[in-house]
Design an enzyme around this catalytic site. Structure first.
Site, PDB file in Angstrom:
ATOM      1  N   GLY A 173     -58.410 -14.193 -22.408  1.00  0.00           N
ATOM      2  CA  GLY A 173     -58.055 -14.151 -20.834  1.00  0.00           C
ATOM      3  C   GLY A 173     -56.818 -13.632 -20.343  1.00  0.00           C
ATOM      4  CD  GLU A 177     -46.569 -14.737 -29.631  1.00  0.00           C
ATOM      5  OE1 GLU A 177     -45.519 -14.887 -30.333  1.00  0.00           O
ATOM      6  OE2 GLU A 177     -47.580 -15.126 -30.536  1.00  0.00           O
ATOM      7  CB  VAL A 190     -54.509  -7.909 -21.963  1.00  0.00           C
ATOM      8  CG1 VAL A 190     -53.204  -8.388 -22.425  1.00  0.00           C
ATOM      9  CG2 VAL A 190     -55.596  -8.645 -22.685  1.00  0.00           C
ATOM     10  N   GLY A 221     -63.991 -12.017 -19.513  1.00  0.00           N
ATOM     11  CA  GLY A 221     -62.722 -11.145 -19.716  1.00  0.00           C
ATOM     12  C   GLY A 221     -62.484 -11.574 -21.258  1.00  0.00           C
ATOM     13  CE  LYS A 242     -57.620  -8.441 -30.325  1.00  0.00           C
ATOM     14  NZ  LYS A 242     -58.228  -9.616 -29.694  1.00  0.00           N
ATOM     15  CG  ASP A 285     -60.707 -10.672 -32.206  1.00  0.00           C
ATOM     16  OD1 ASP A 285     -60.202  -9.963 -31.810  1.00  0.00           O
ATOM     17  OD2 ASP A 285     -60.537 -11.779 -32.257  1.00  0.00           O
ATOM     18  CD  GLU A 308     -61.448  -7.709 -28.974  1.00  0.00           C
ATOM     19  OE1 GLU A 308     -60.730  -6.764 -28.642  1.00  0.00           O
ATOM     20  OE2 GLU A 308     -60.691  -8.598 -28.407  1.00  0.00           O
ATOM     21  CE  LYS A 317     -57.645 -12.600 -31.909  1.00  0.00           C
ATOM     22  NZ  LYS A 317     -58.573 -13.189 -30.976  1.00  0.00           N
TER      23      LYS A 317
HETATM   24  P1  NDP Z   1     -59.979  -3.852 -21.019  1.00  0.00           P
HETATM   25  O1  NDP Z   1     -61.175  -2.967 -21.431  1.00  0.00           O
HETATM   26  O2  NDP Z   1     -60.261  -4.860 -19.804  1.00  0.00           O
HETATM   27  O3  NDP Z   1     -58.750  -2.858 -20.597  1.00  0.00           O
HETATM   28  C1  NDP Z   1     -58.595  -1.791 -21.240  1.00  0.00           C
HETATM   29  C2  NDP Z   1     -57.611  -0.686 -20.418  1.00  0.00           C
HETATM   30  O4  NDP Z   1     -57.228   0.392 -21.277  1.00  0.00           O
HETATM   31  C3  NDP Z   1     -58.485  -0.375 -19.089  1.00  0.00           C
HETATM   32  O5  NDP Z   1     -57.482  -0.216 -17.891  1.00  0.00           O
HETATM   33  C4  NDP Z   1     -58.845   1.294 -19.511  1.00  0.00           C
HETATM   34  O6  NDP Z   1     -58.899   2.141 -18.334  1.00  0.00           O
HETATM   35  C5  NDP Z   1     -57.786   1.442 -20.529  1.00  0.00           C
HETATM   36  N1  NDP Z   1     -58.040   2.626 -21.440  1.00  0.00           N
HETATM   37  C6  NDP Z   1     -58.682   2.335 -22.435  1.00  0.00           C
HETATM   38  N2  NDP Z   1     -58.945   3.447 -23.098  1.00  0.00           N
HETATM   39  C7  NDP Z   1     -58.059   4.384 -22.472  1.00  0.00           C
HETATM   40  C8  NDP Z   1     -57.713   5.794 -22.620  1.00  0.00           C
HETATM   41  N3  NDP Z   1     -58.164   6.501 -23.796  1.00  0.00           N
HETATM   42  N4  NDP Z   1     -56.828   6.418 -21.917  1.00  0.00           N
HETATM   43  C9  NDP Z   1     -56.307   5.604 -20.957  1.00  0.00           C
HETATM   44  N5  NDP Z   1     -56.710   4.523 -20.510  1.00  0.00           N
HETATM   45  C10 NDP Z   1     -57.509   3.904 -21.503  1.00  0.00           C
HETATM   46  O7  NDP Z   1     -59.330  -4.583 -22.304  1.00  0.00           O
HETATM   47  P2  NDP Z   1     -58.531  -6.013 -22.405  1.00  0.00           P
HETATM   48  O8  NDP Z   1     -57.451  -5.850 -21.471  1.00  0.00           O
HETATM   49  O9  NDP Z   1     -59.496  -7.053 -22.504  1.00  0.00           O
HETATM   50  O10 NDP Z   1     -57.933  -5.536 -23.826  1.00  0.00           O
HETATM   51  C11 NDP Z   1     -56.845  -5.026 -24.229  1.00  0.00           C
HETATM   52  C12 NDP Z   1     -56.290  -5.084 -25.628  1.00  0.00           C
HETATM   53  O11 NDP Z   1     -55.919  -6.532 -25.718  1.00  0.00           O
HETATM   54  C13 NDP Z   1     -57.320  -4.860 -26.799  1.00  0.00           C
HETATM   55  O12 NDP Z   1     -56.564  -4.533 -27.908  1.00  0.00           O
HETATM   56  C14 NDP Z   1     -57.798  -6.338 -26.978  1.00  0.00           C
HETATM   57  O13 NDP Z   1     -57.985  -6.723 -28.318  1.00  0.00           O
HETATM   58  C15 NDP Z   1     -56.395  -7.319 -26.916  1.00  0.00           C
HETATM   59  N6  NDP Z   1     -56.492  -8.646 -26.161  1.00  0.00           N
HETATM   60  C16 NDP Z   1     -57.465  -8.931 -25.403  1.00  0.00           C
HETATM   61  C17 NDP Z   1     -57.519 -10.222 -25.110  1.00  0.00           C
HETATM   62  C18 NDP Z   1     -58.416 -10.702 -23.955  1.00  0.00           C
HETATM   63  O14 NDP Z   1     -58.614 -11.882 -23.664  1.00  0.00           O
HETATM   64  N7  NDP Z   1     -59.199  -9.714 -23.239  1.00  0.00           N
HETATM   65  C19 NDP Z   1     -56.601 -11.267 -25.722  1.00  0.00           C
HETATM   66  C20 NDP Z   1     -56.119 -10.750 -26.451  1.00  0.00           C
HETATM   67  C21 NDP Z   1     -55.701  -9.274 -27.066  1.00  0.00           C
HETATM   68  P3  NDP Z   1     -59.928   1.925 -17.115  1.00  0.00           P
HETATM   69  O15 NDP Z   1     -59.266   0.149 -16.537  1.00  0.00           O
HETATM   70  O16 NDP Z   1     -59.728   2.890 -16.103  1.00  0.00           O
HETATM   71  O17 NDP Z   1     -61.311   1.402 -17.743  1.00  0.00           O
HETATM   72  N1  HSE Z   2     -61.885 -11.091 -27.913  1.00  0.00           N
HETATM   73  C1  HSE Z   2     -60.914 -11.988 -28.303  1.00  0.00           C
HETATM   74  C2  HSE Z   2     -61.198 -13.367 -28.416  1.00  0.00           C
HETATM   75  C3  HSE Z   2     -59.532 -11.800 -27.308  1.00  0.00           C
HETATM   76  O1  HSE Z   2     -62.311 -13.677 -27.793  1.00  0.00           O
HETATM   77  O2  HSE Z   2     -60.639 -14.338 -28.987  1.00  0.00           O
HETATM   78  C4  HSE Z   2     -58.467 -12.493 -27.596  1.00  0.00           C
HETATM   79  O3  HSE Z   2     -57.977 -11.955 -28.767  1.00  0.00           O
END
Ligand code: NDP
Ligand code: HSE
Length: 432
Positions: A306, A133, A18, A191, A109, A205, A194, A209
């Site tokens: 995504g 959002e 994200v 991607g 969330k 999840d 979770e 929501k």
């Molecule tokens: P990712 O695992 O892809 O990214 C998480 C990021 O956070 C990474 O860059 C990681 O570092 C960093 N990170 C995690 N823990 C720590 C920490 N303790 N200290 C410093 N950095 C940290 O997750 P997503 O992007 O998929 O998801 C992020 C959020 O968005 C979550 O809350 C998820 O529920 C929400 N979300 C995700 C969606 C999706 O489609 N993926 C859609 C909607 C919401 P590093 O890269 O070095 O590991």
């Molecule tokens: N893991 C969540 C899903 C990401 O599959 O809907 C979006 O919130």
């Protein structure tokens, strides 16, 4: 008086799926966004676990840190963008940011559903903003629709497919005959899932929501543990095939209804008639059907997971938060919870159900089972007996609307019959 602010500075907590989605939009559309937001954005610090990791975004290496507290305490940062996930340290980091008057944008969330009220209370106290959002339905702008476009509307019902991963799995299983494990692996690779995919598969999840949506729509705070939850782990290919034969698709639905001040809220796999608009929502797409007193039915559809779609939601929040900073109008939209309604217990909820069982294939069996349903006031809408295999017959029952308690009581009694070999978990049937 508007604050004189031509540059709004961003600190990111996380730069994964994200985070990269959002940062790439900010970089690529910088000129257009500057024009629309009336300010320029600068990413000044990014906390990650591993600064050496290759990421699909071009940011100067010196922005990365492994110390997330250095982001939320950096005096240059106006808006903290939390896209790291998890409850801690995310909660403490955001409290630290809010207490310094920084605005917060989050996609988390779980954090919102479990501890969002505390964050919103702090934000109100200090007069700043929490935007979220991206926390529901990825790229669909459902939070701003509820908070702004429907601010004057009485909402009666929300029914949605709000988890992209499970919708992707169910679609791939039903359309392509893929196994559960293979489909989940694909969703992870893309991607959508979770960090712990059991959050998706077991329905956590989706409960986060629907808790967030119901809080905004109905104005109350609900504990996620109070939401009835079933995931998709029990759904197998035979459930999907039978549903298809009967004219239904199986979808993980999140449902919240309000009637006479009583709330019904639940997440479970559901048979959705193929003619229903939600039945056609496939892959990682999400859709949310809202029924309001004046607007009638609204349907929101789009990619529920995504990087790029969710990144767009994060960027729209960043722009909104920045406008509030630029125009000196922070804390315009605060927490709107105001009531403490009764939550209808699951046993009292009425629905149609689909039941499948293997029985001994001999005369009188169907009648014995039907009499158990009858004695519990469960009315049968249709029954299909599949061609027997040896001594075993497979029976599929569809009930009329019946209280969940009556259905469970019938099933407990039916399981005791010596002619009943096995009973599949009942499936809810969406009939409205
Ligand atoms: P990712 O695992 O892809 O990214 C998480 C990021 O956070 C990474 O860059 C990681 O570092 C960093 N990170 C995690 N823990 C720590 C920490 N303790 N200290 C410093 N950095 C940290 O997750 P997503 O992007 O998929 O998801 C992020 C959020 O968005 C979550 O809350 C998820 O529920 C929400 N979300 C995700 C969606 C999706 O489609 N993926 C859609 C909607 C919401 P590093 O890269 O070095 O590991
Ligand atoms: N893991 C969540 C899903 C990401 O599959 O809907 C979006 O919130």
């Amino acid at each position: 008086m508007p604050e004189d602010k031509s540059v709004v500075r961003l600190g990111f907590l996380g730069m994964g799926v994200v985070g990269c989605g959002a940062a790439n939009i900010l970089l690529k559309n910088a000129a257009m966004i500057e024009h629309r937001a009336r300010c320029r954005f600068e990413i000044v610090k990014v906390a990650v676990r591993n600064p050496k990791k290759q990421r699909p975004v071009k940011l100067p290496p010196e922005l990365y840190t492994t110390d997330p507290y250095s982001v939320v305490t950096d005096p240059r940062v106006d808006i903290v963008v939390e896209v790291m996930g998890g409850l801690e340290p995310a909660f403490d980091l955001l409290v630290t940011a809010l207490k310094q008057g920084k605005s917060v944008v989050t996609a988390n969330k779980e954090l919102l559903a479990k501890r969002g009220s505390e964050l919103l209370d702090i934000a109100k106290e200090v007069g700043t903003d929490v935007y979220f959002e991206a926390s529901v339905a990825g790229g669909i702008p459902i939070i701003s629709a509820l908070k702004q476009s429907l601010a004057g509307e009485t909402i009666h019902r929300i029914v949605g497919i709000v988890n992209g991963t499970t919708n992707y799995i169910l679609t791939r299983m039903s359309r392509d005959g893929m196994s559960f494990e293979q489909a989940l692996r694909e969703a992870q690779e893309k991607g959508f899932a979770e960090a712990d995919p059991t959050d998706d598969v077991d329905g956590h999840d989706a409960t986060y929501k629907i808790a967030i949506l119901a809080a905004i729509a109905f104005g109350f705070r609900i504990k996620v543990d109070a939401i009835y939850r079933e995931g998709i782990r029990n759904i197998d290919i035979s459930d999907i095939r039978y549903a298809d034969e009967l004219g239904y698709a199986i979808k993980l639905l999140a449902i919240a209804k309000q009637e006479d001040g009583v709330i019904e809220i639940r997440v479970h796999p559901t048979l959705v008639p193929k003619t229903h608009p939600l039945a056609a929502v496939s892959d990682q797409f999400n859709a949310i059907l809202i029924e309001g007193e004046n607007v009638g039915r609204l349907m929101f559809y789009g990619q529920g997971a995504g990087g790029p779609p969710t990144g767009n939601s994060v960027v729209s929040d960043i722009i909104d938060a920045a406008r509030n900073i630029v125009f000196g109008s922070k804390a315009r939209i605060v927490c709107t919870c105001r009531v403490n309604p009764k939550i209808k217990p699951i046993p009292e909820i009425e629905s149609r159900f689909c039941l499948r069982m293997d029985v001994v294939d001999k005369p009188g069996v169907l009648a014995r089972i039907a009499s158990v349903f009858g004695s519990n006031q469960v009315s049968i809408a249709s029954v299909i007996q599949k061609e027997s295999q040896g001594e075993t017959a497979h029976i599929v029952w569809l009930t009329h609307k019946t209280p969940y308690a009556a259905l469970q009581k019938s099933l407990n009694e039916i399981k005791q019959l010596d002619v009943v070999l096995s009973v599949r978990p009942p499936l809810w049937v969406e009939s409205d």
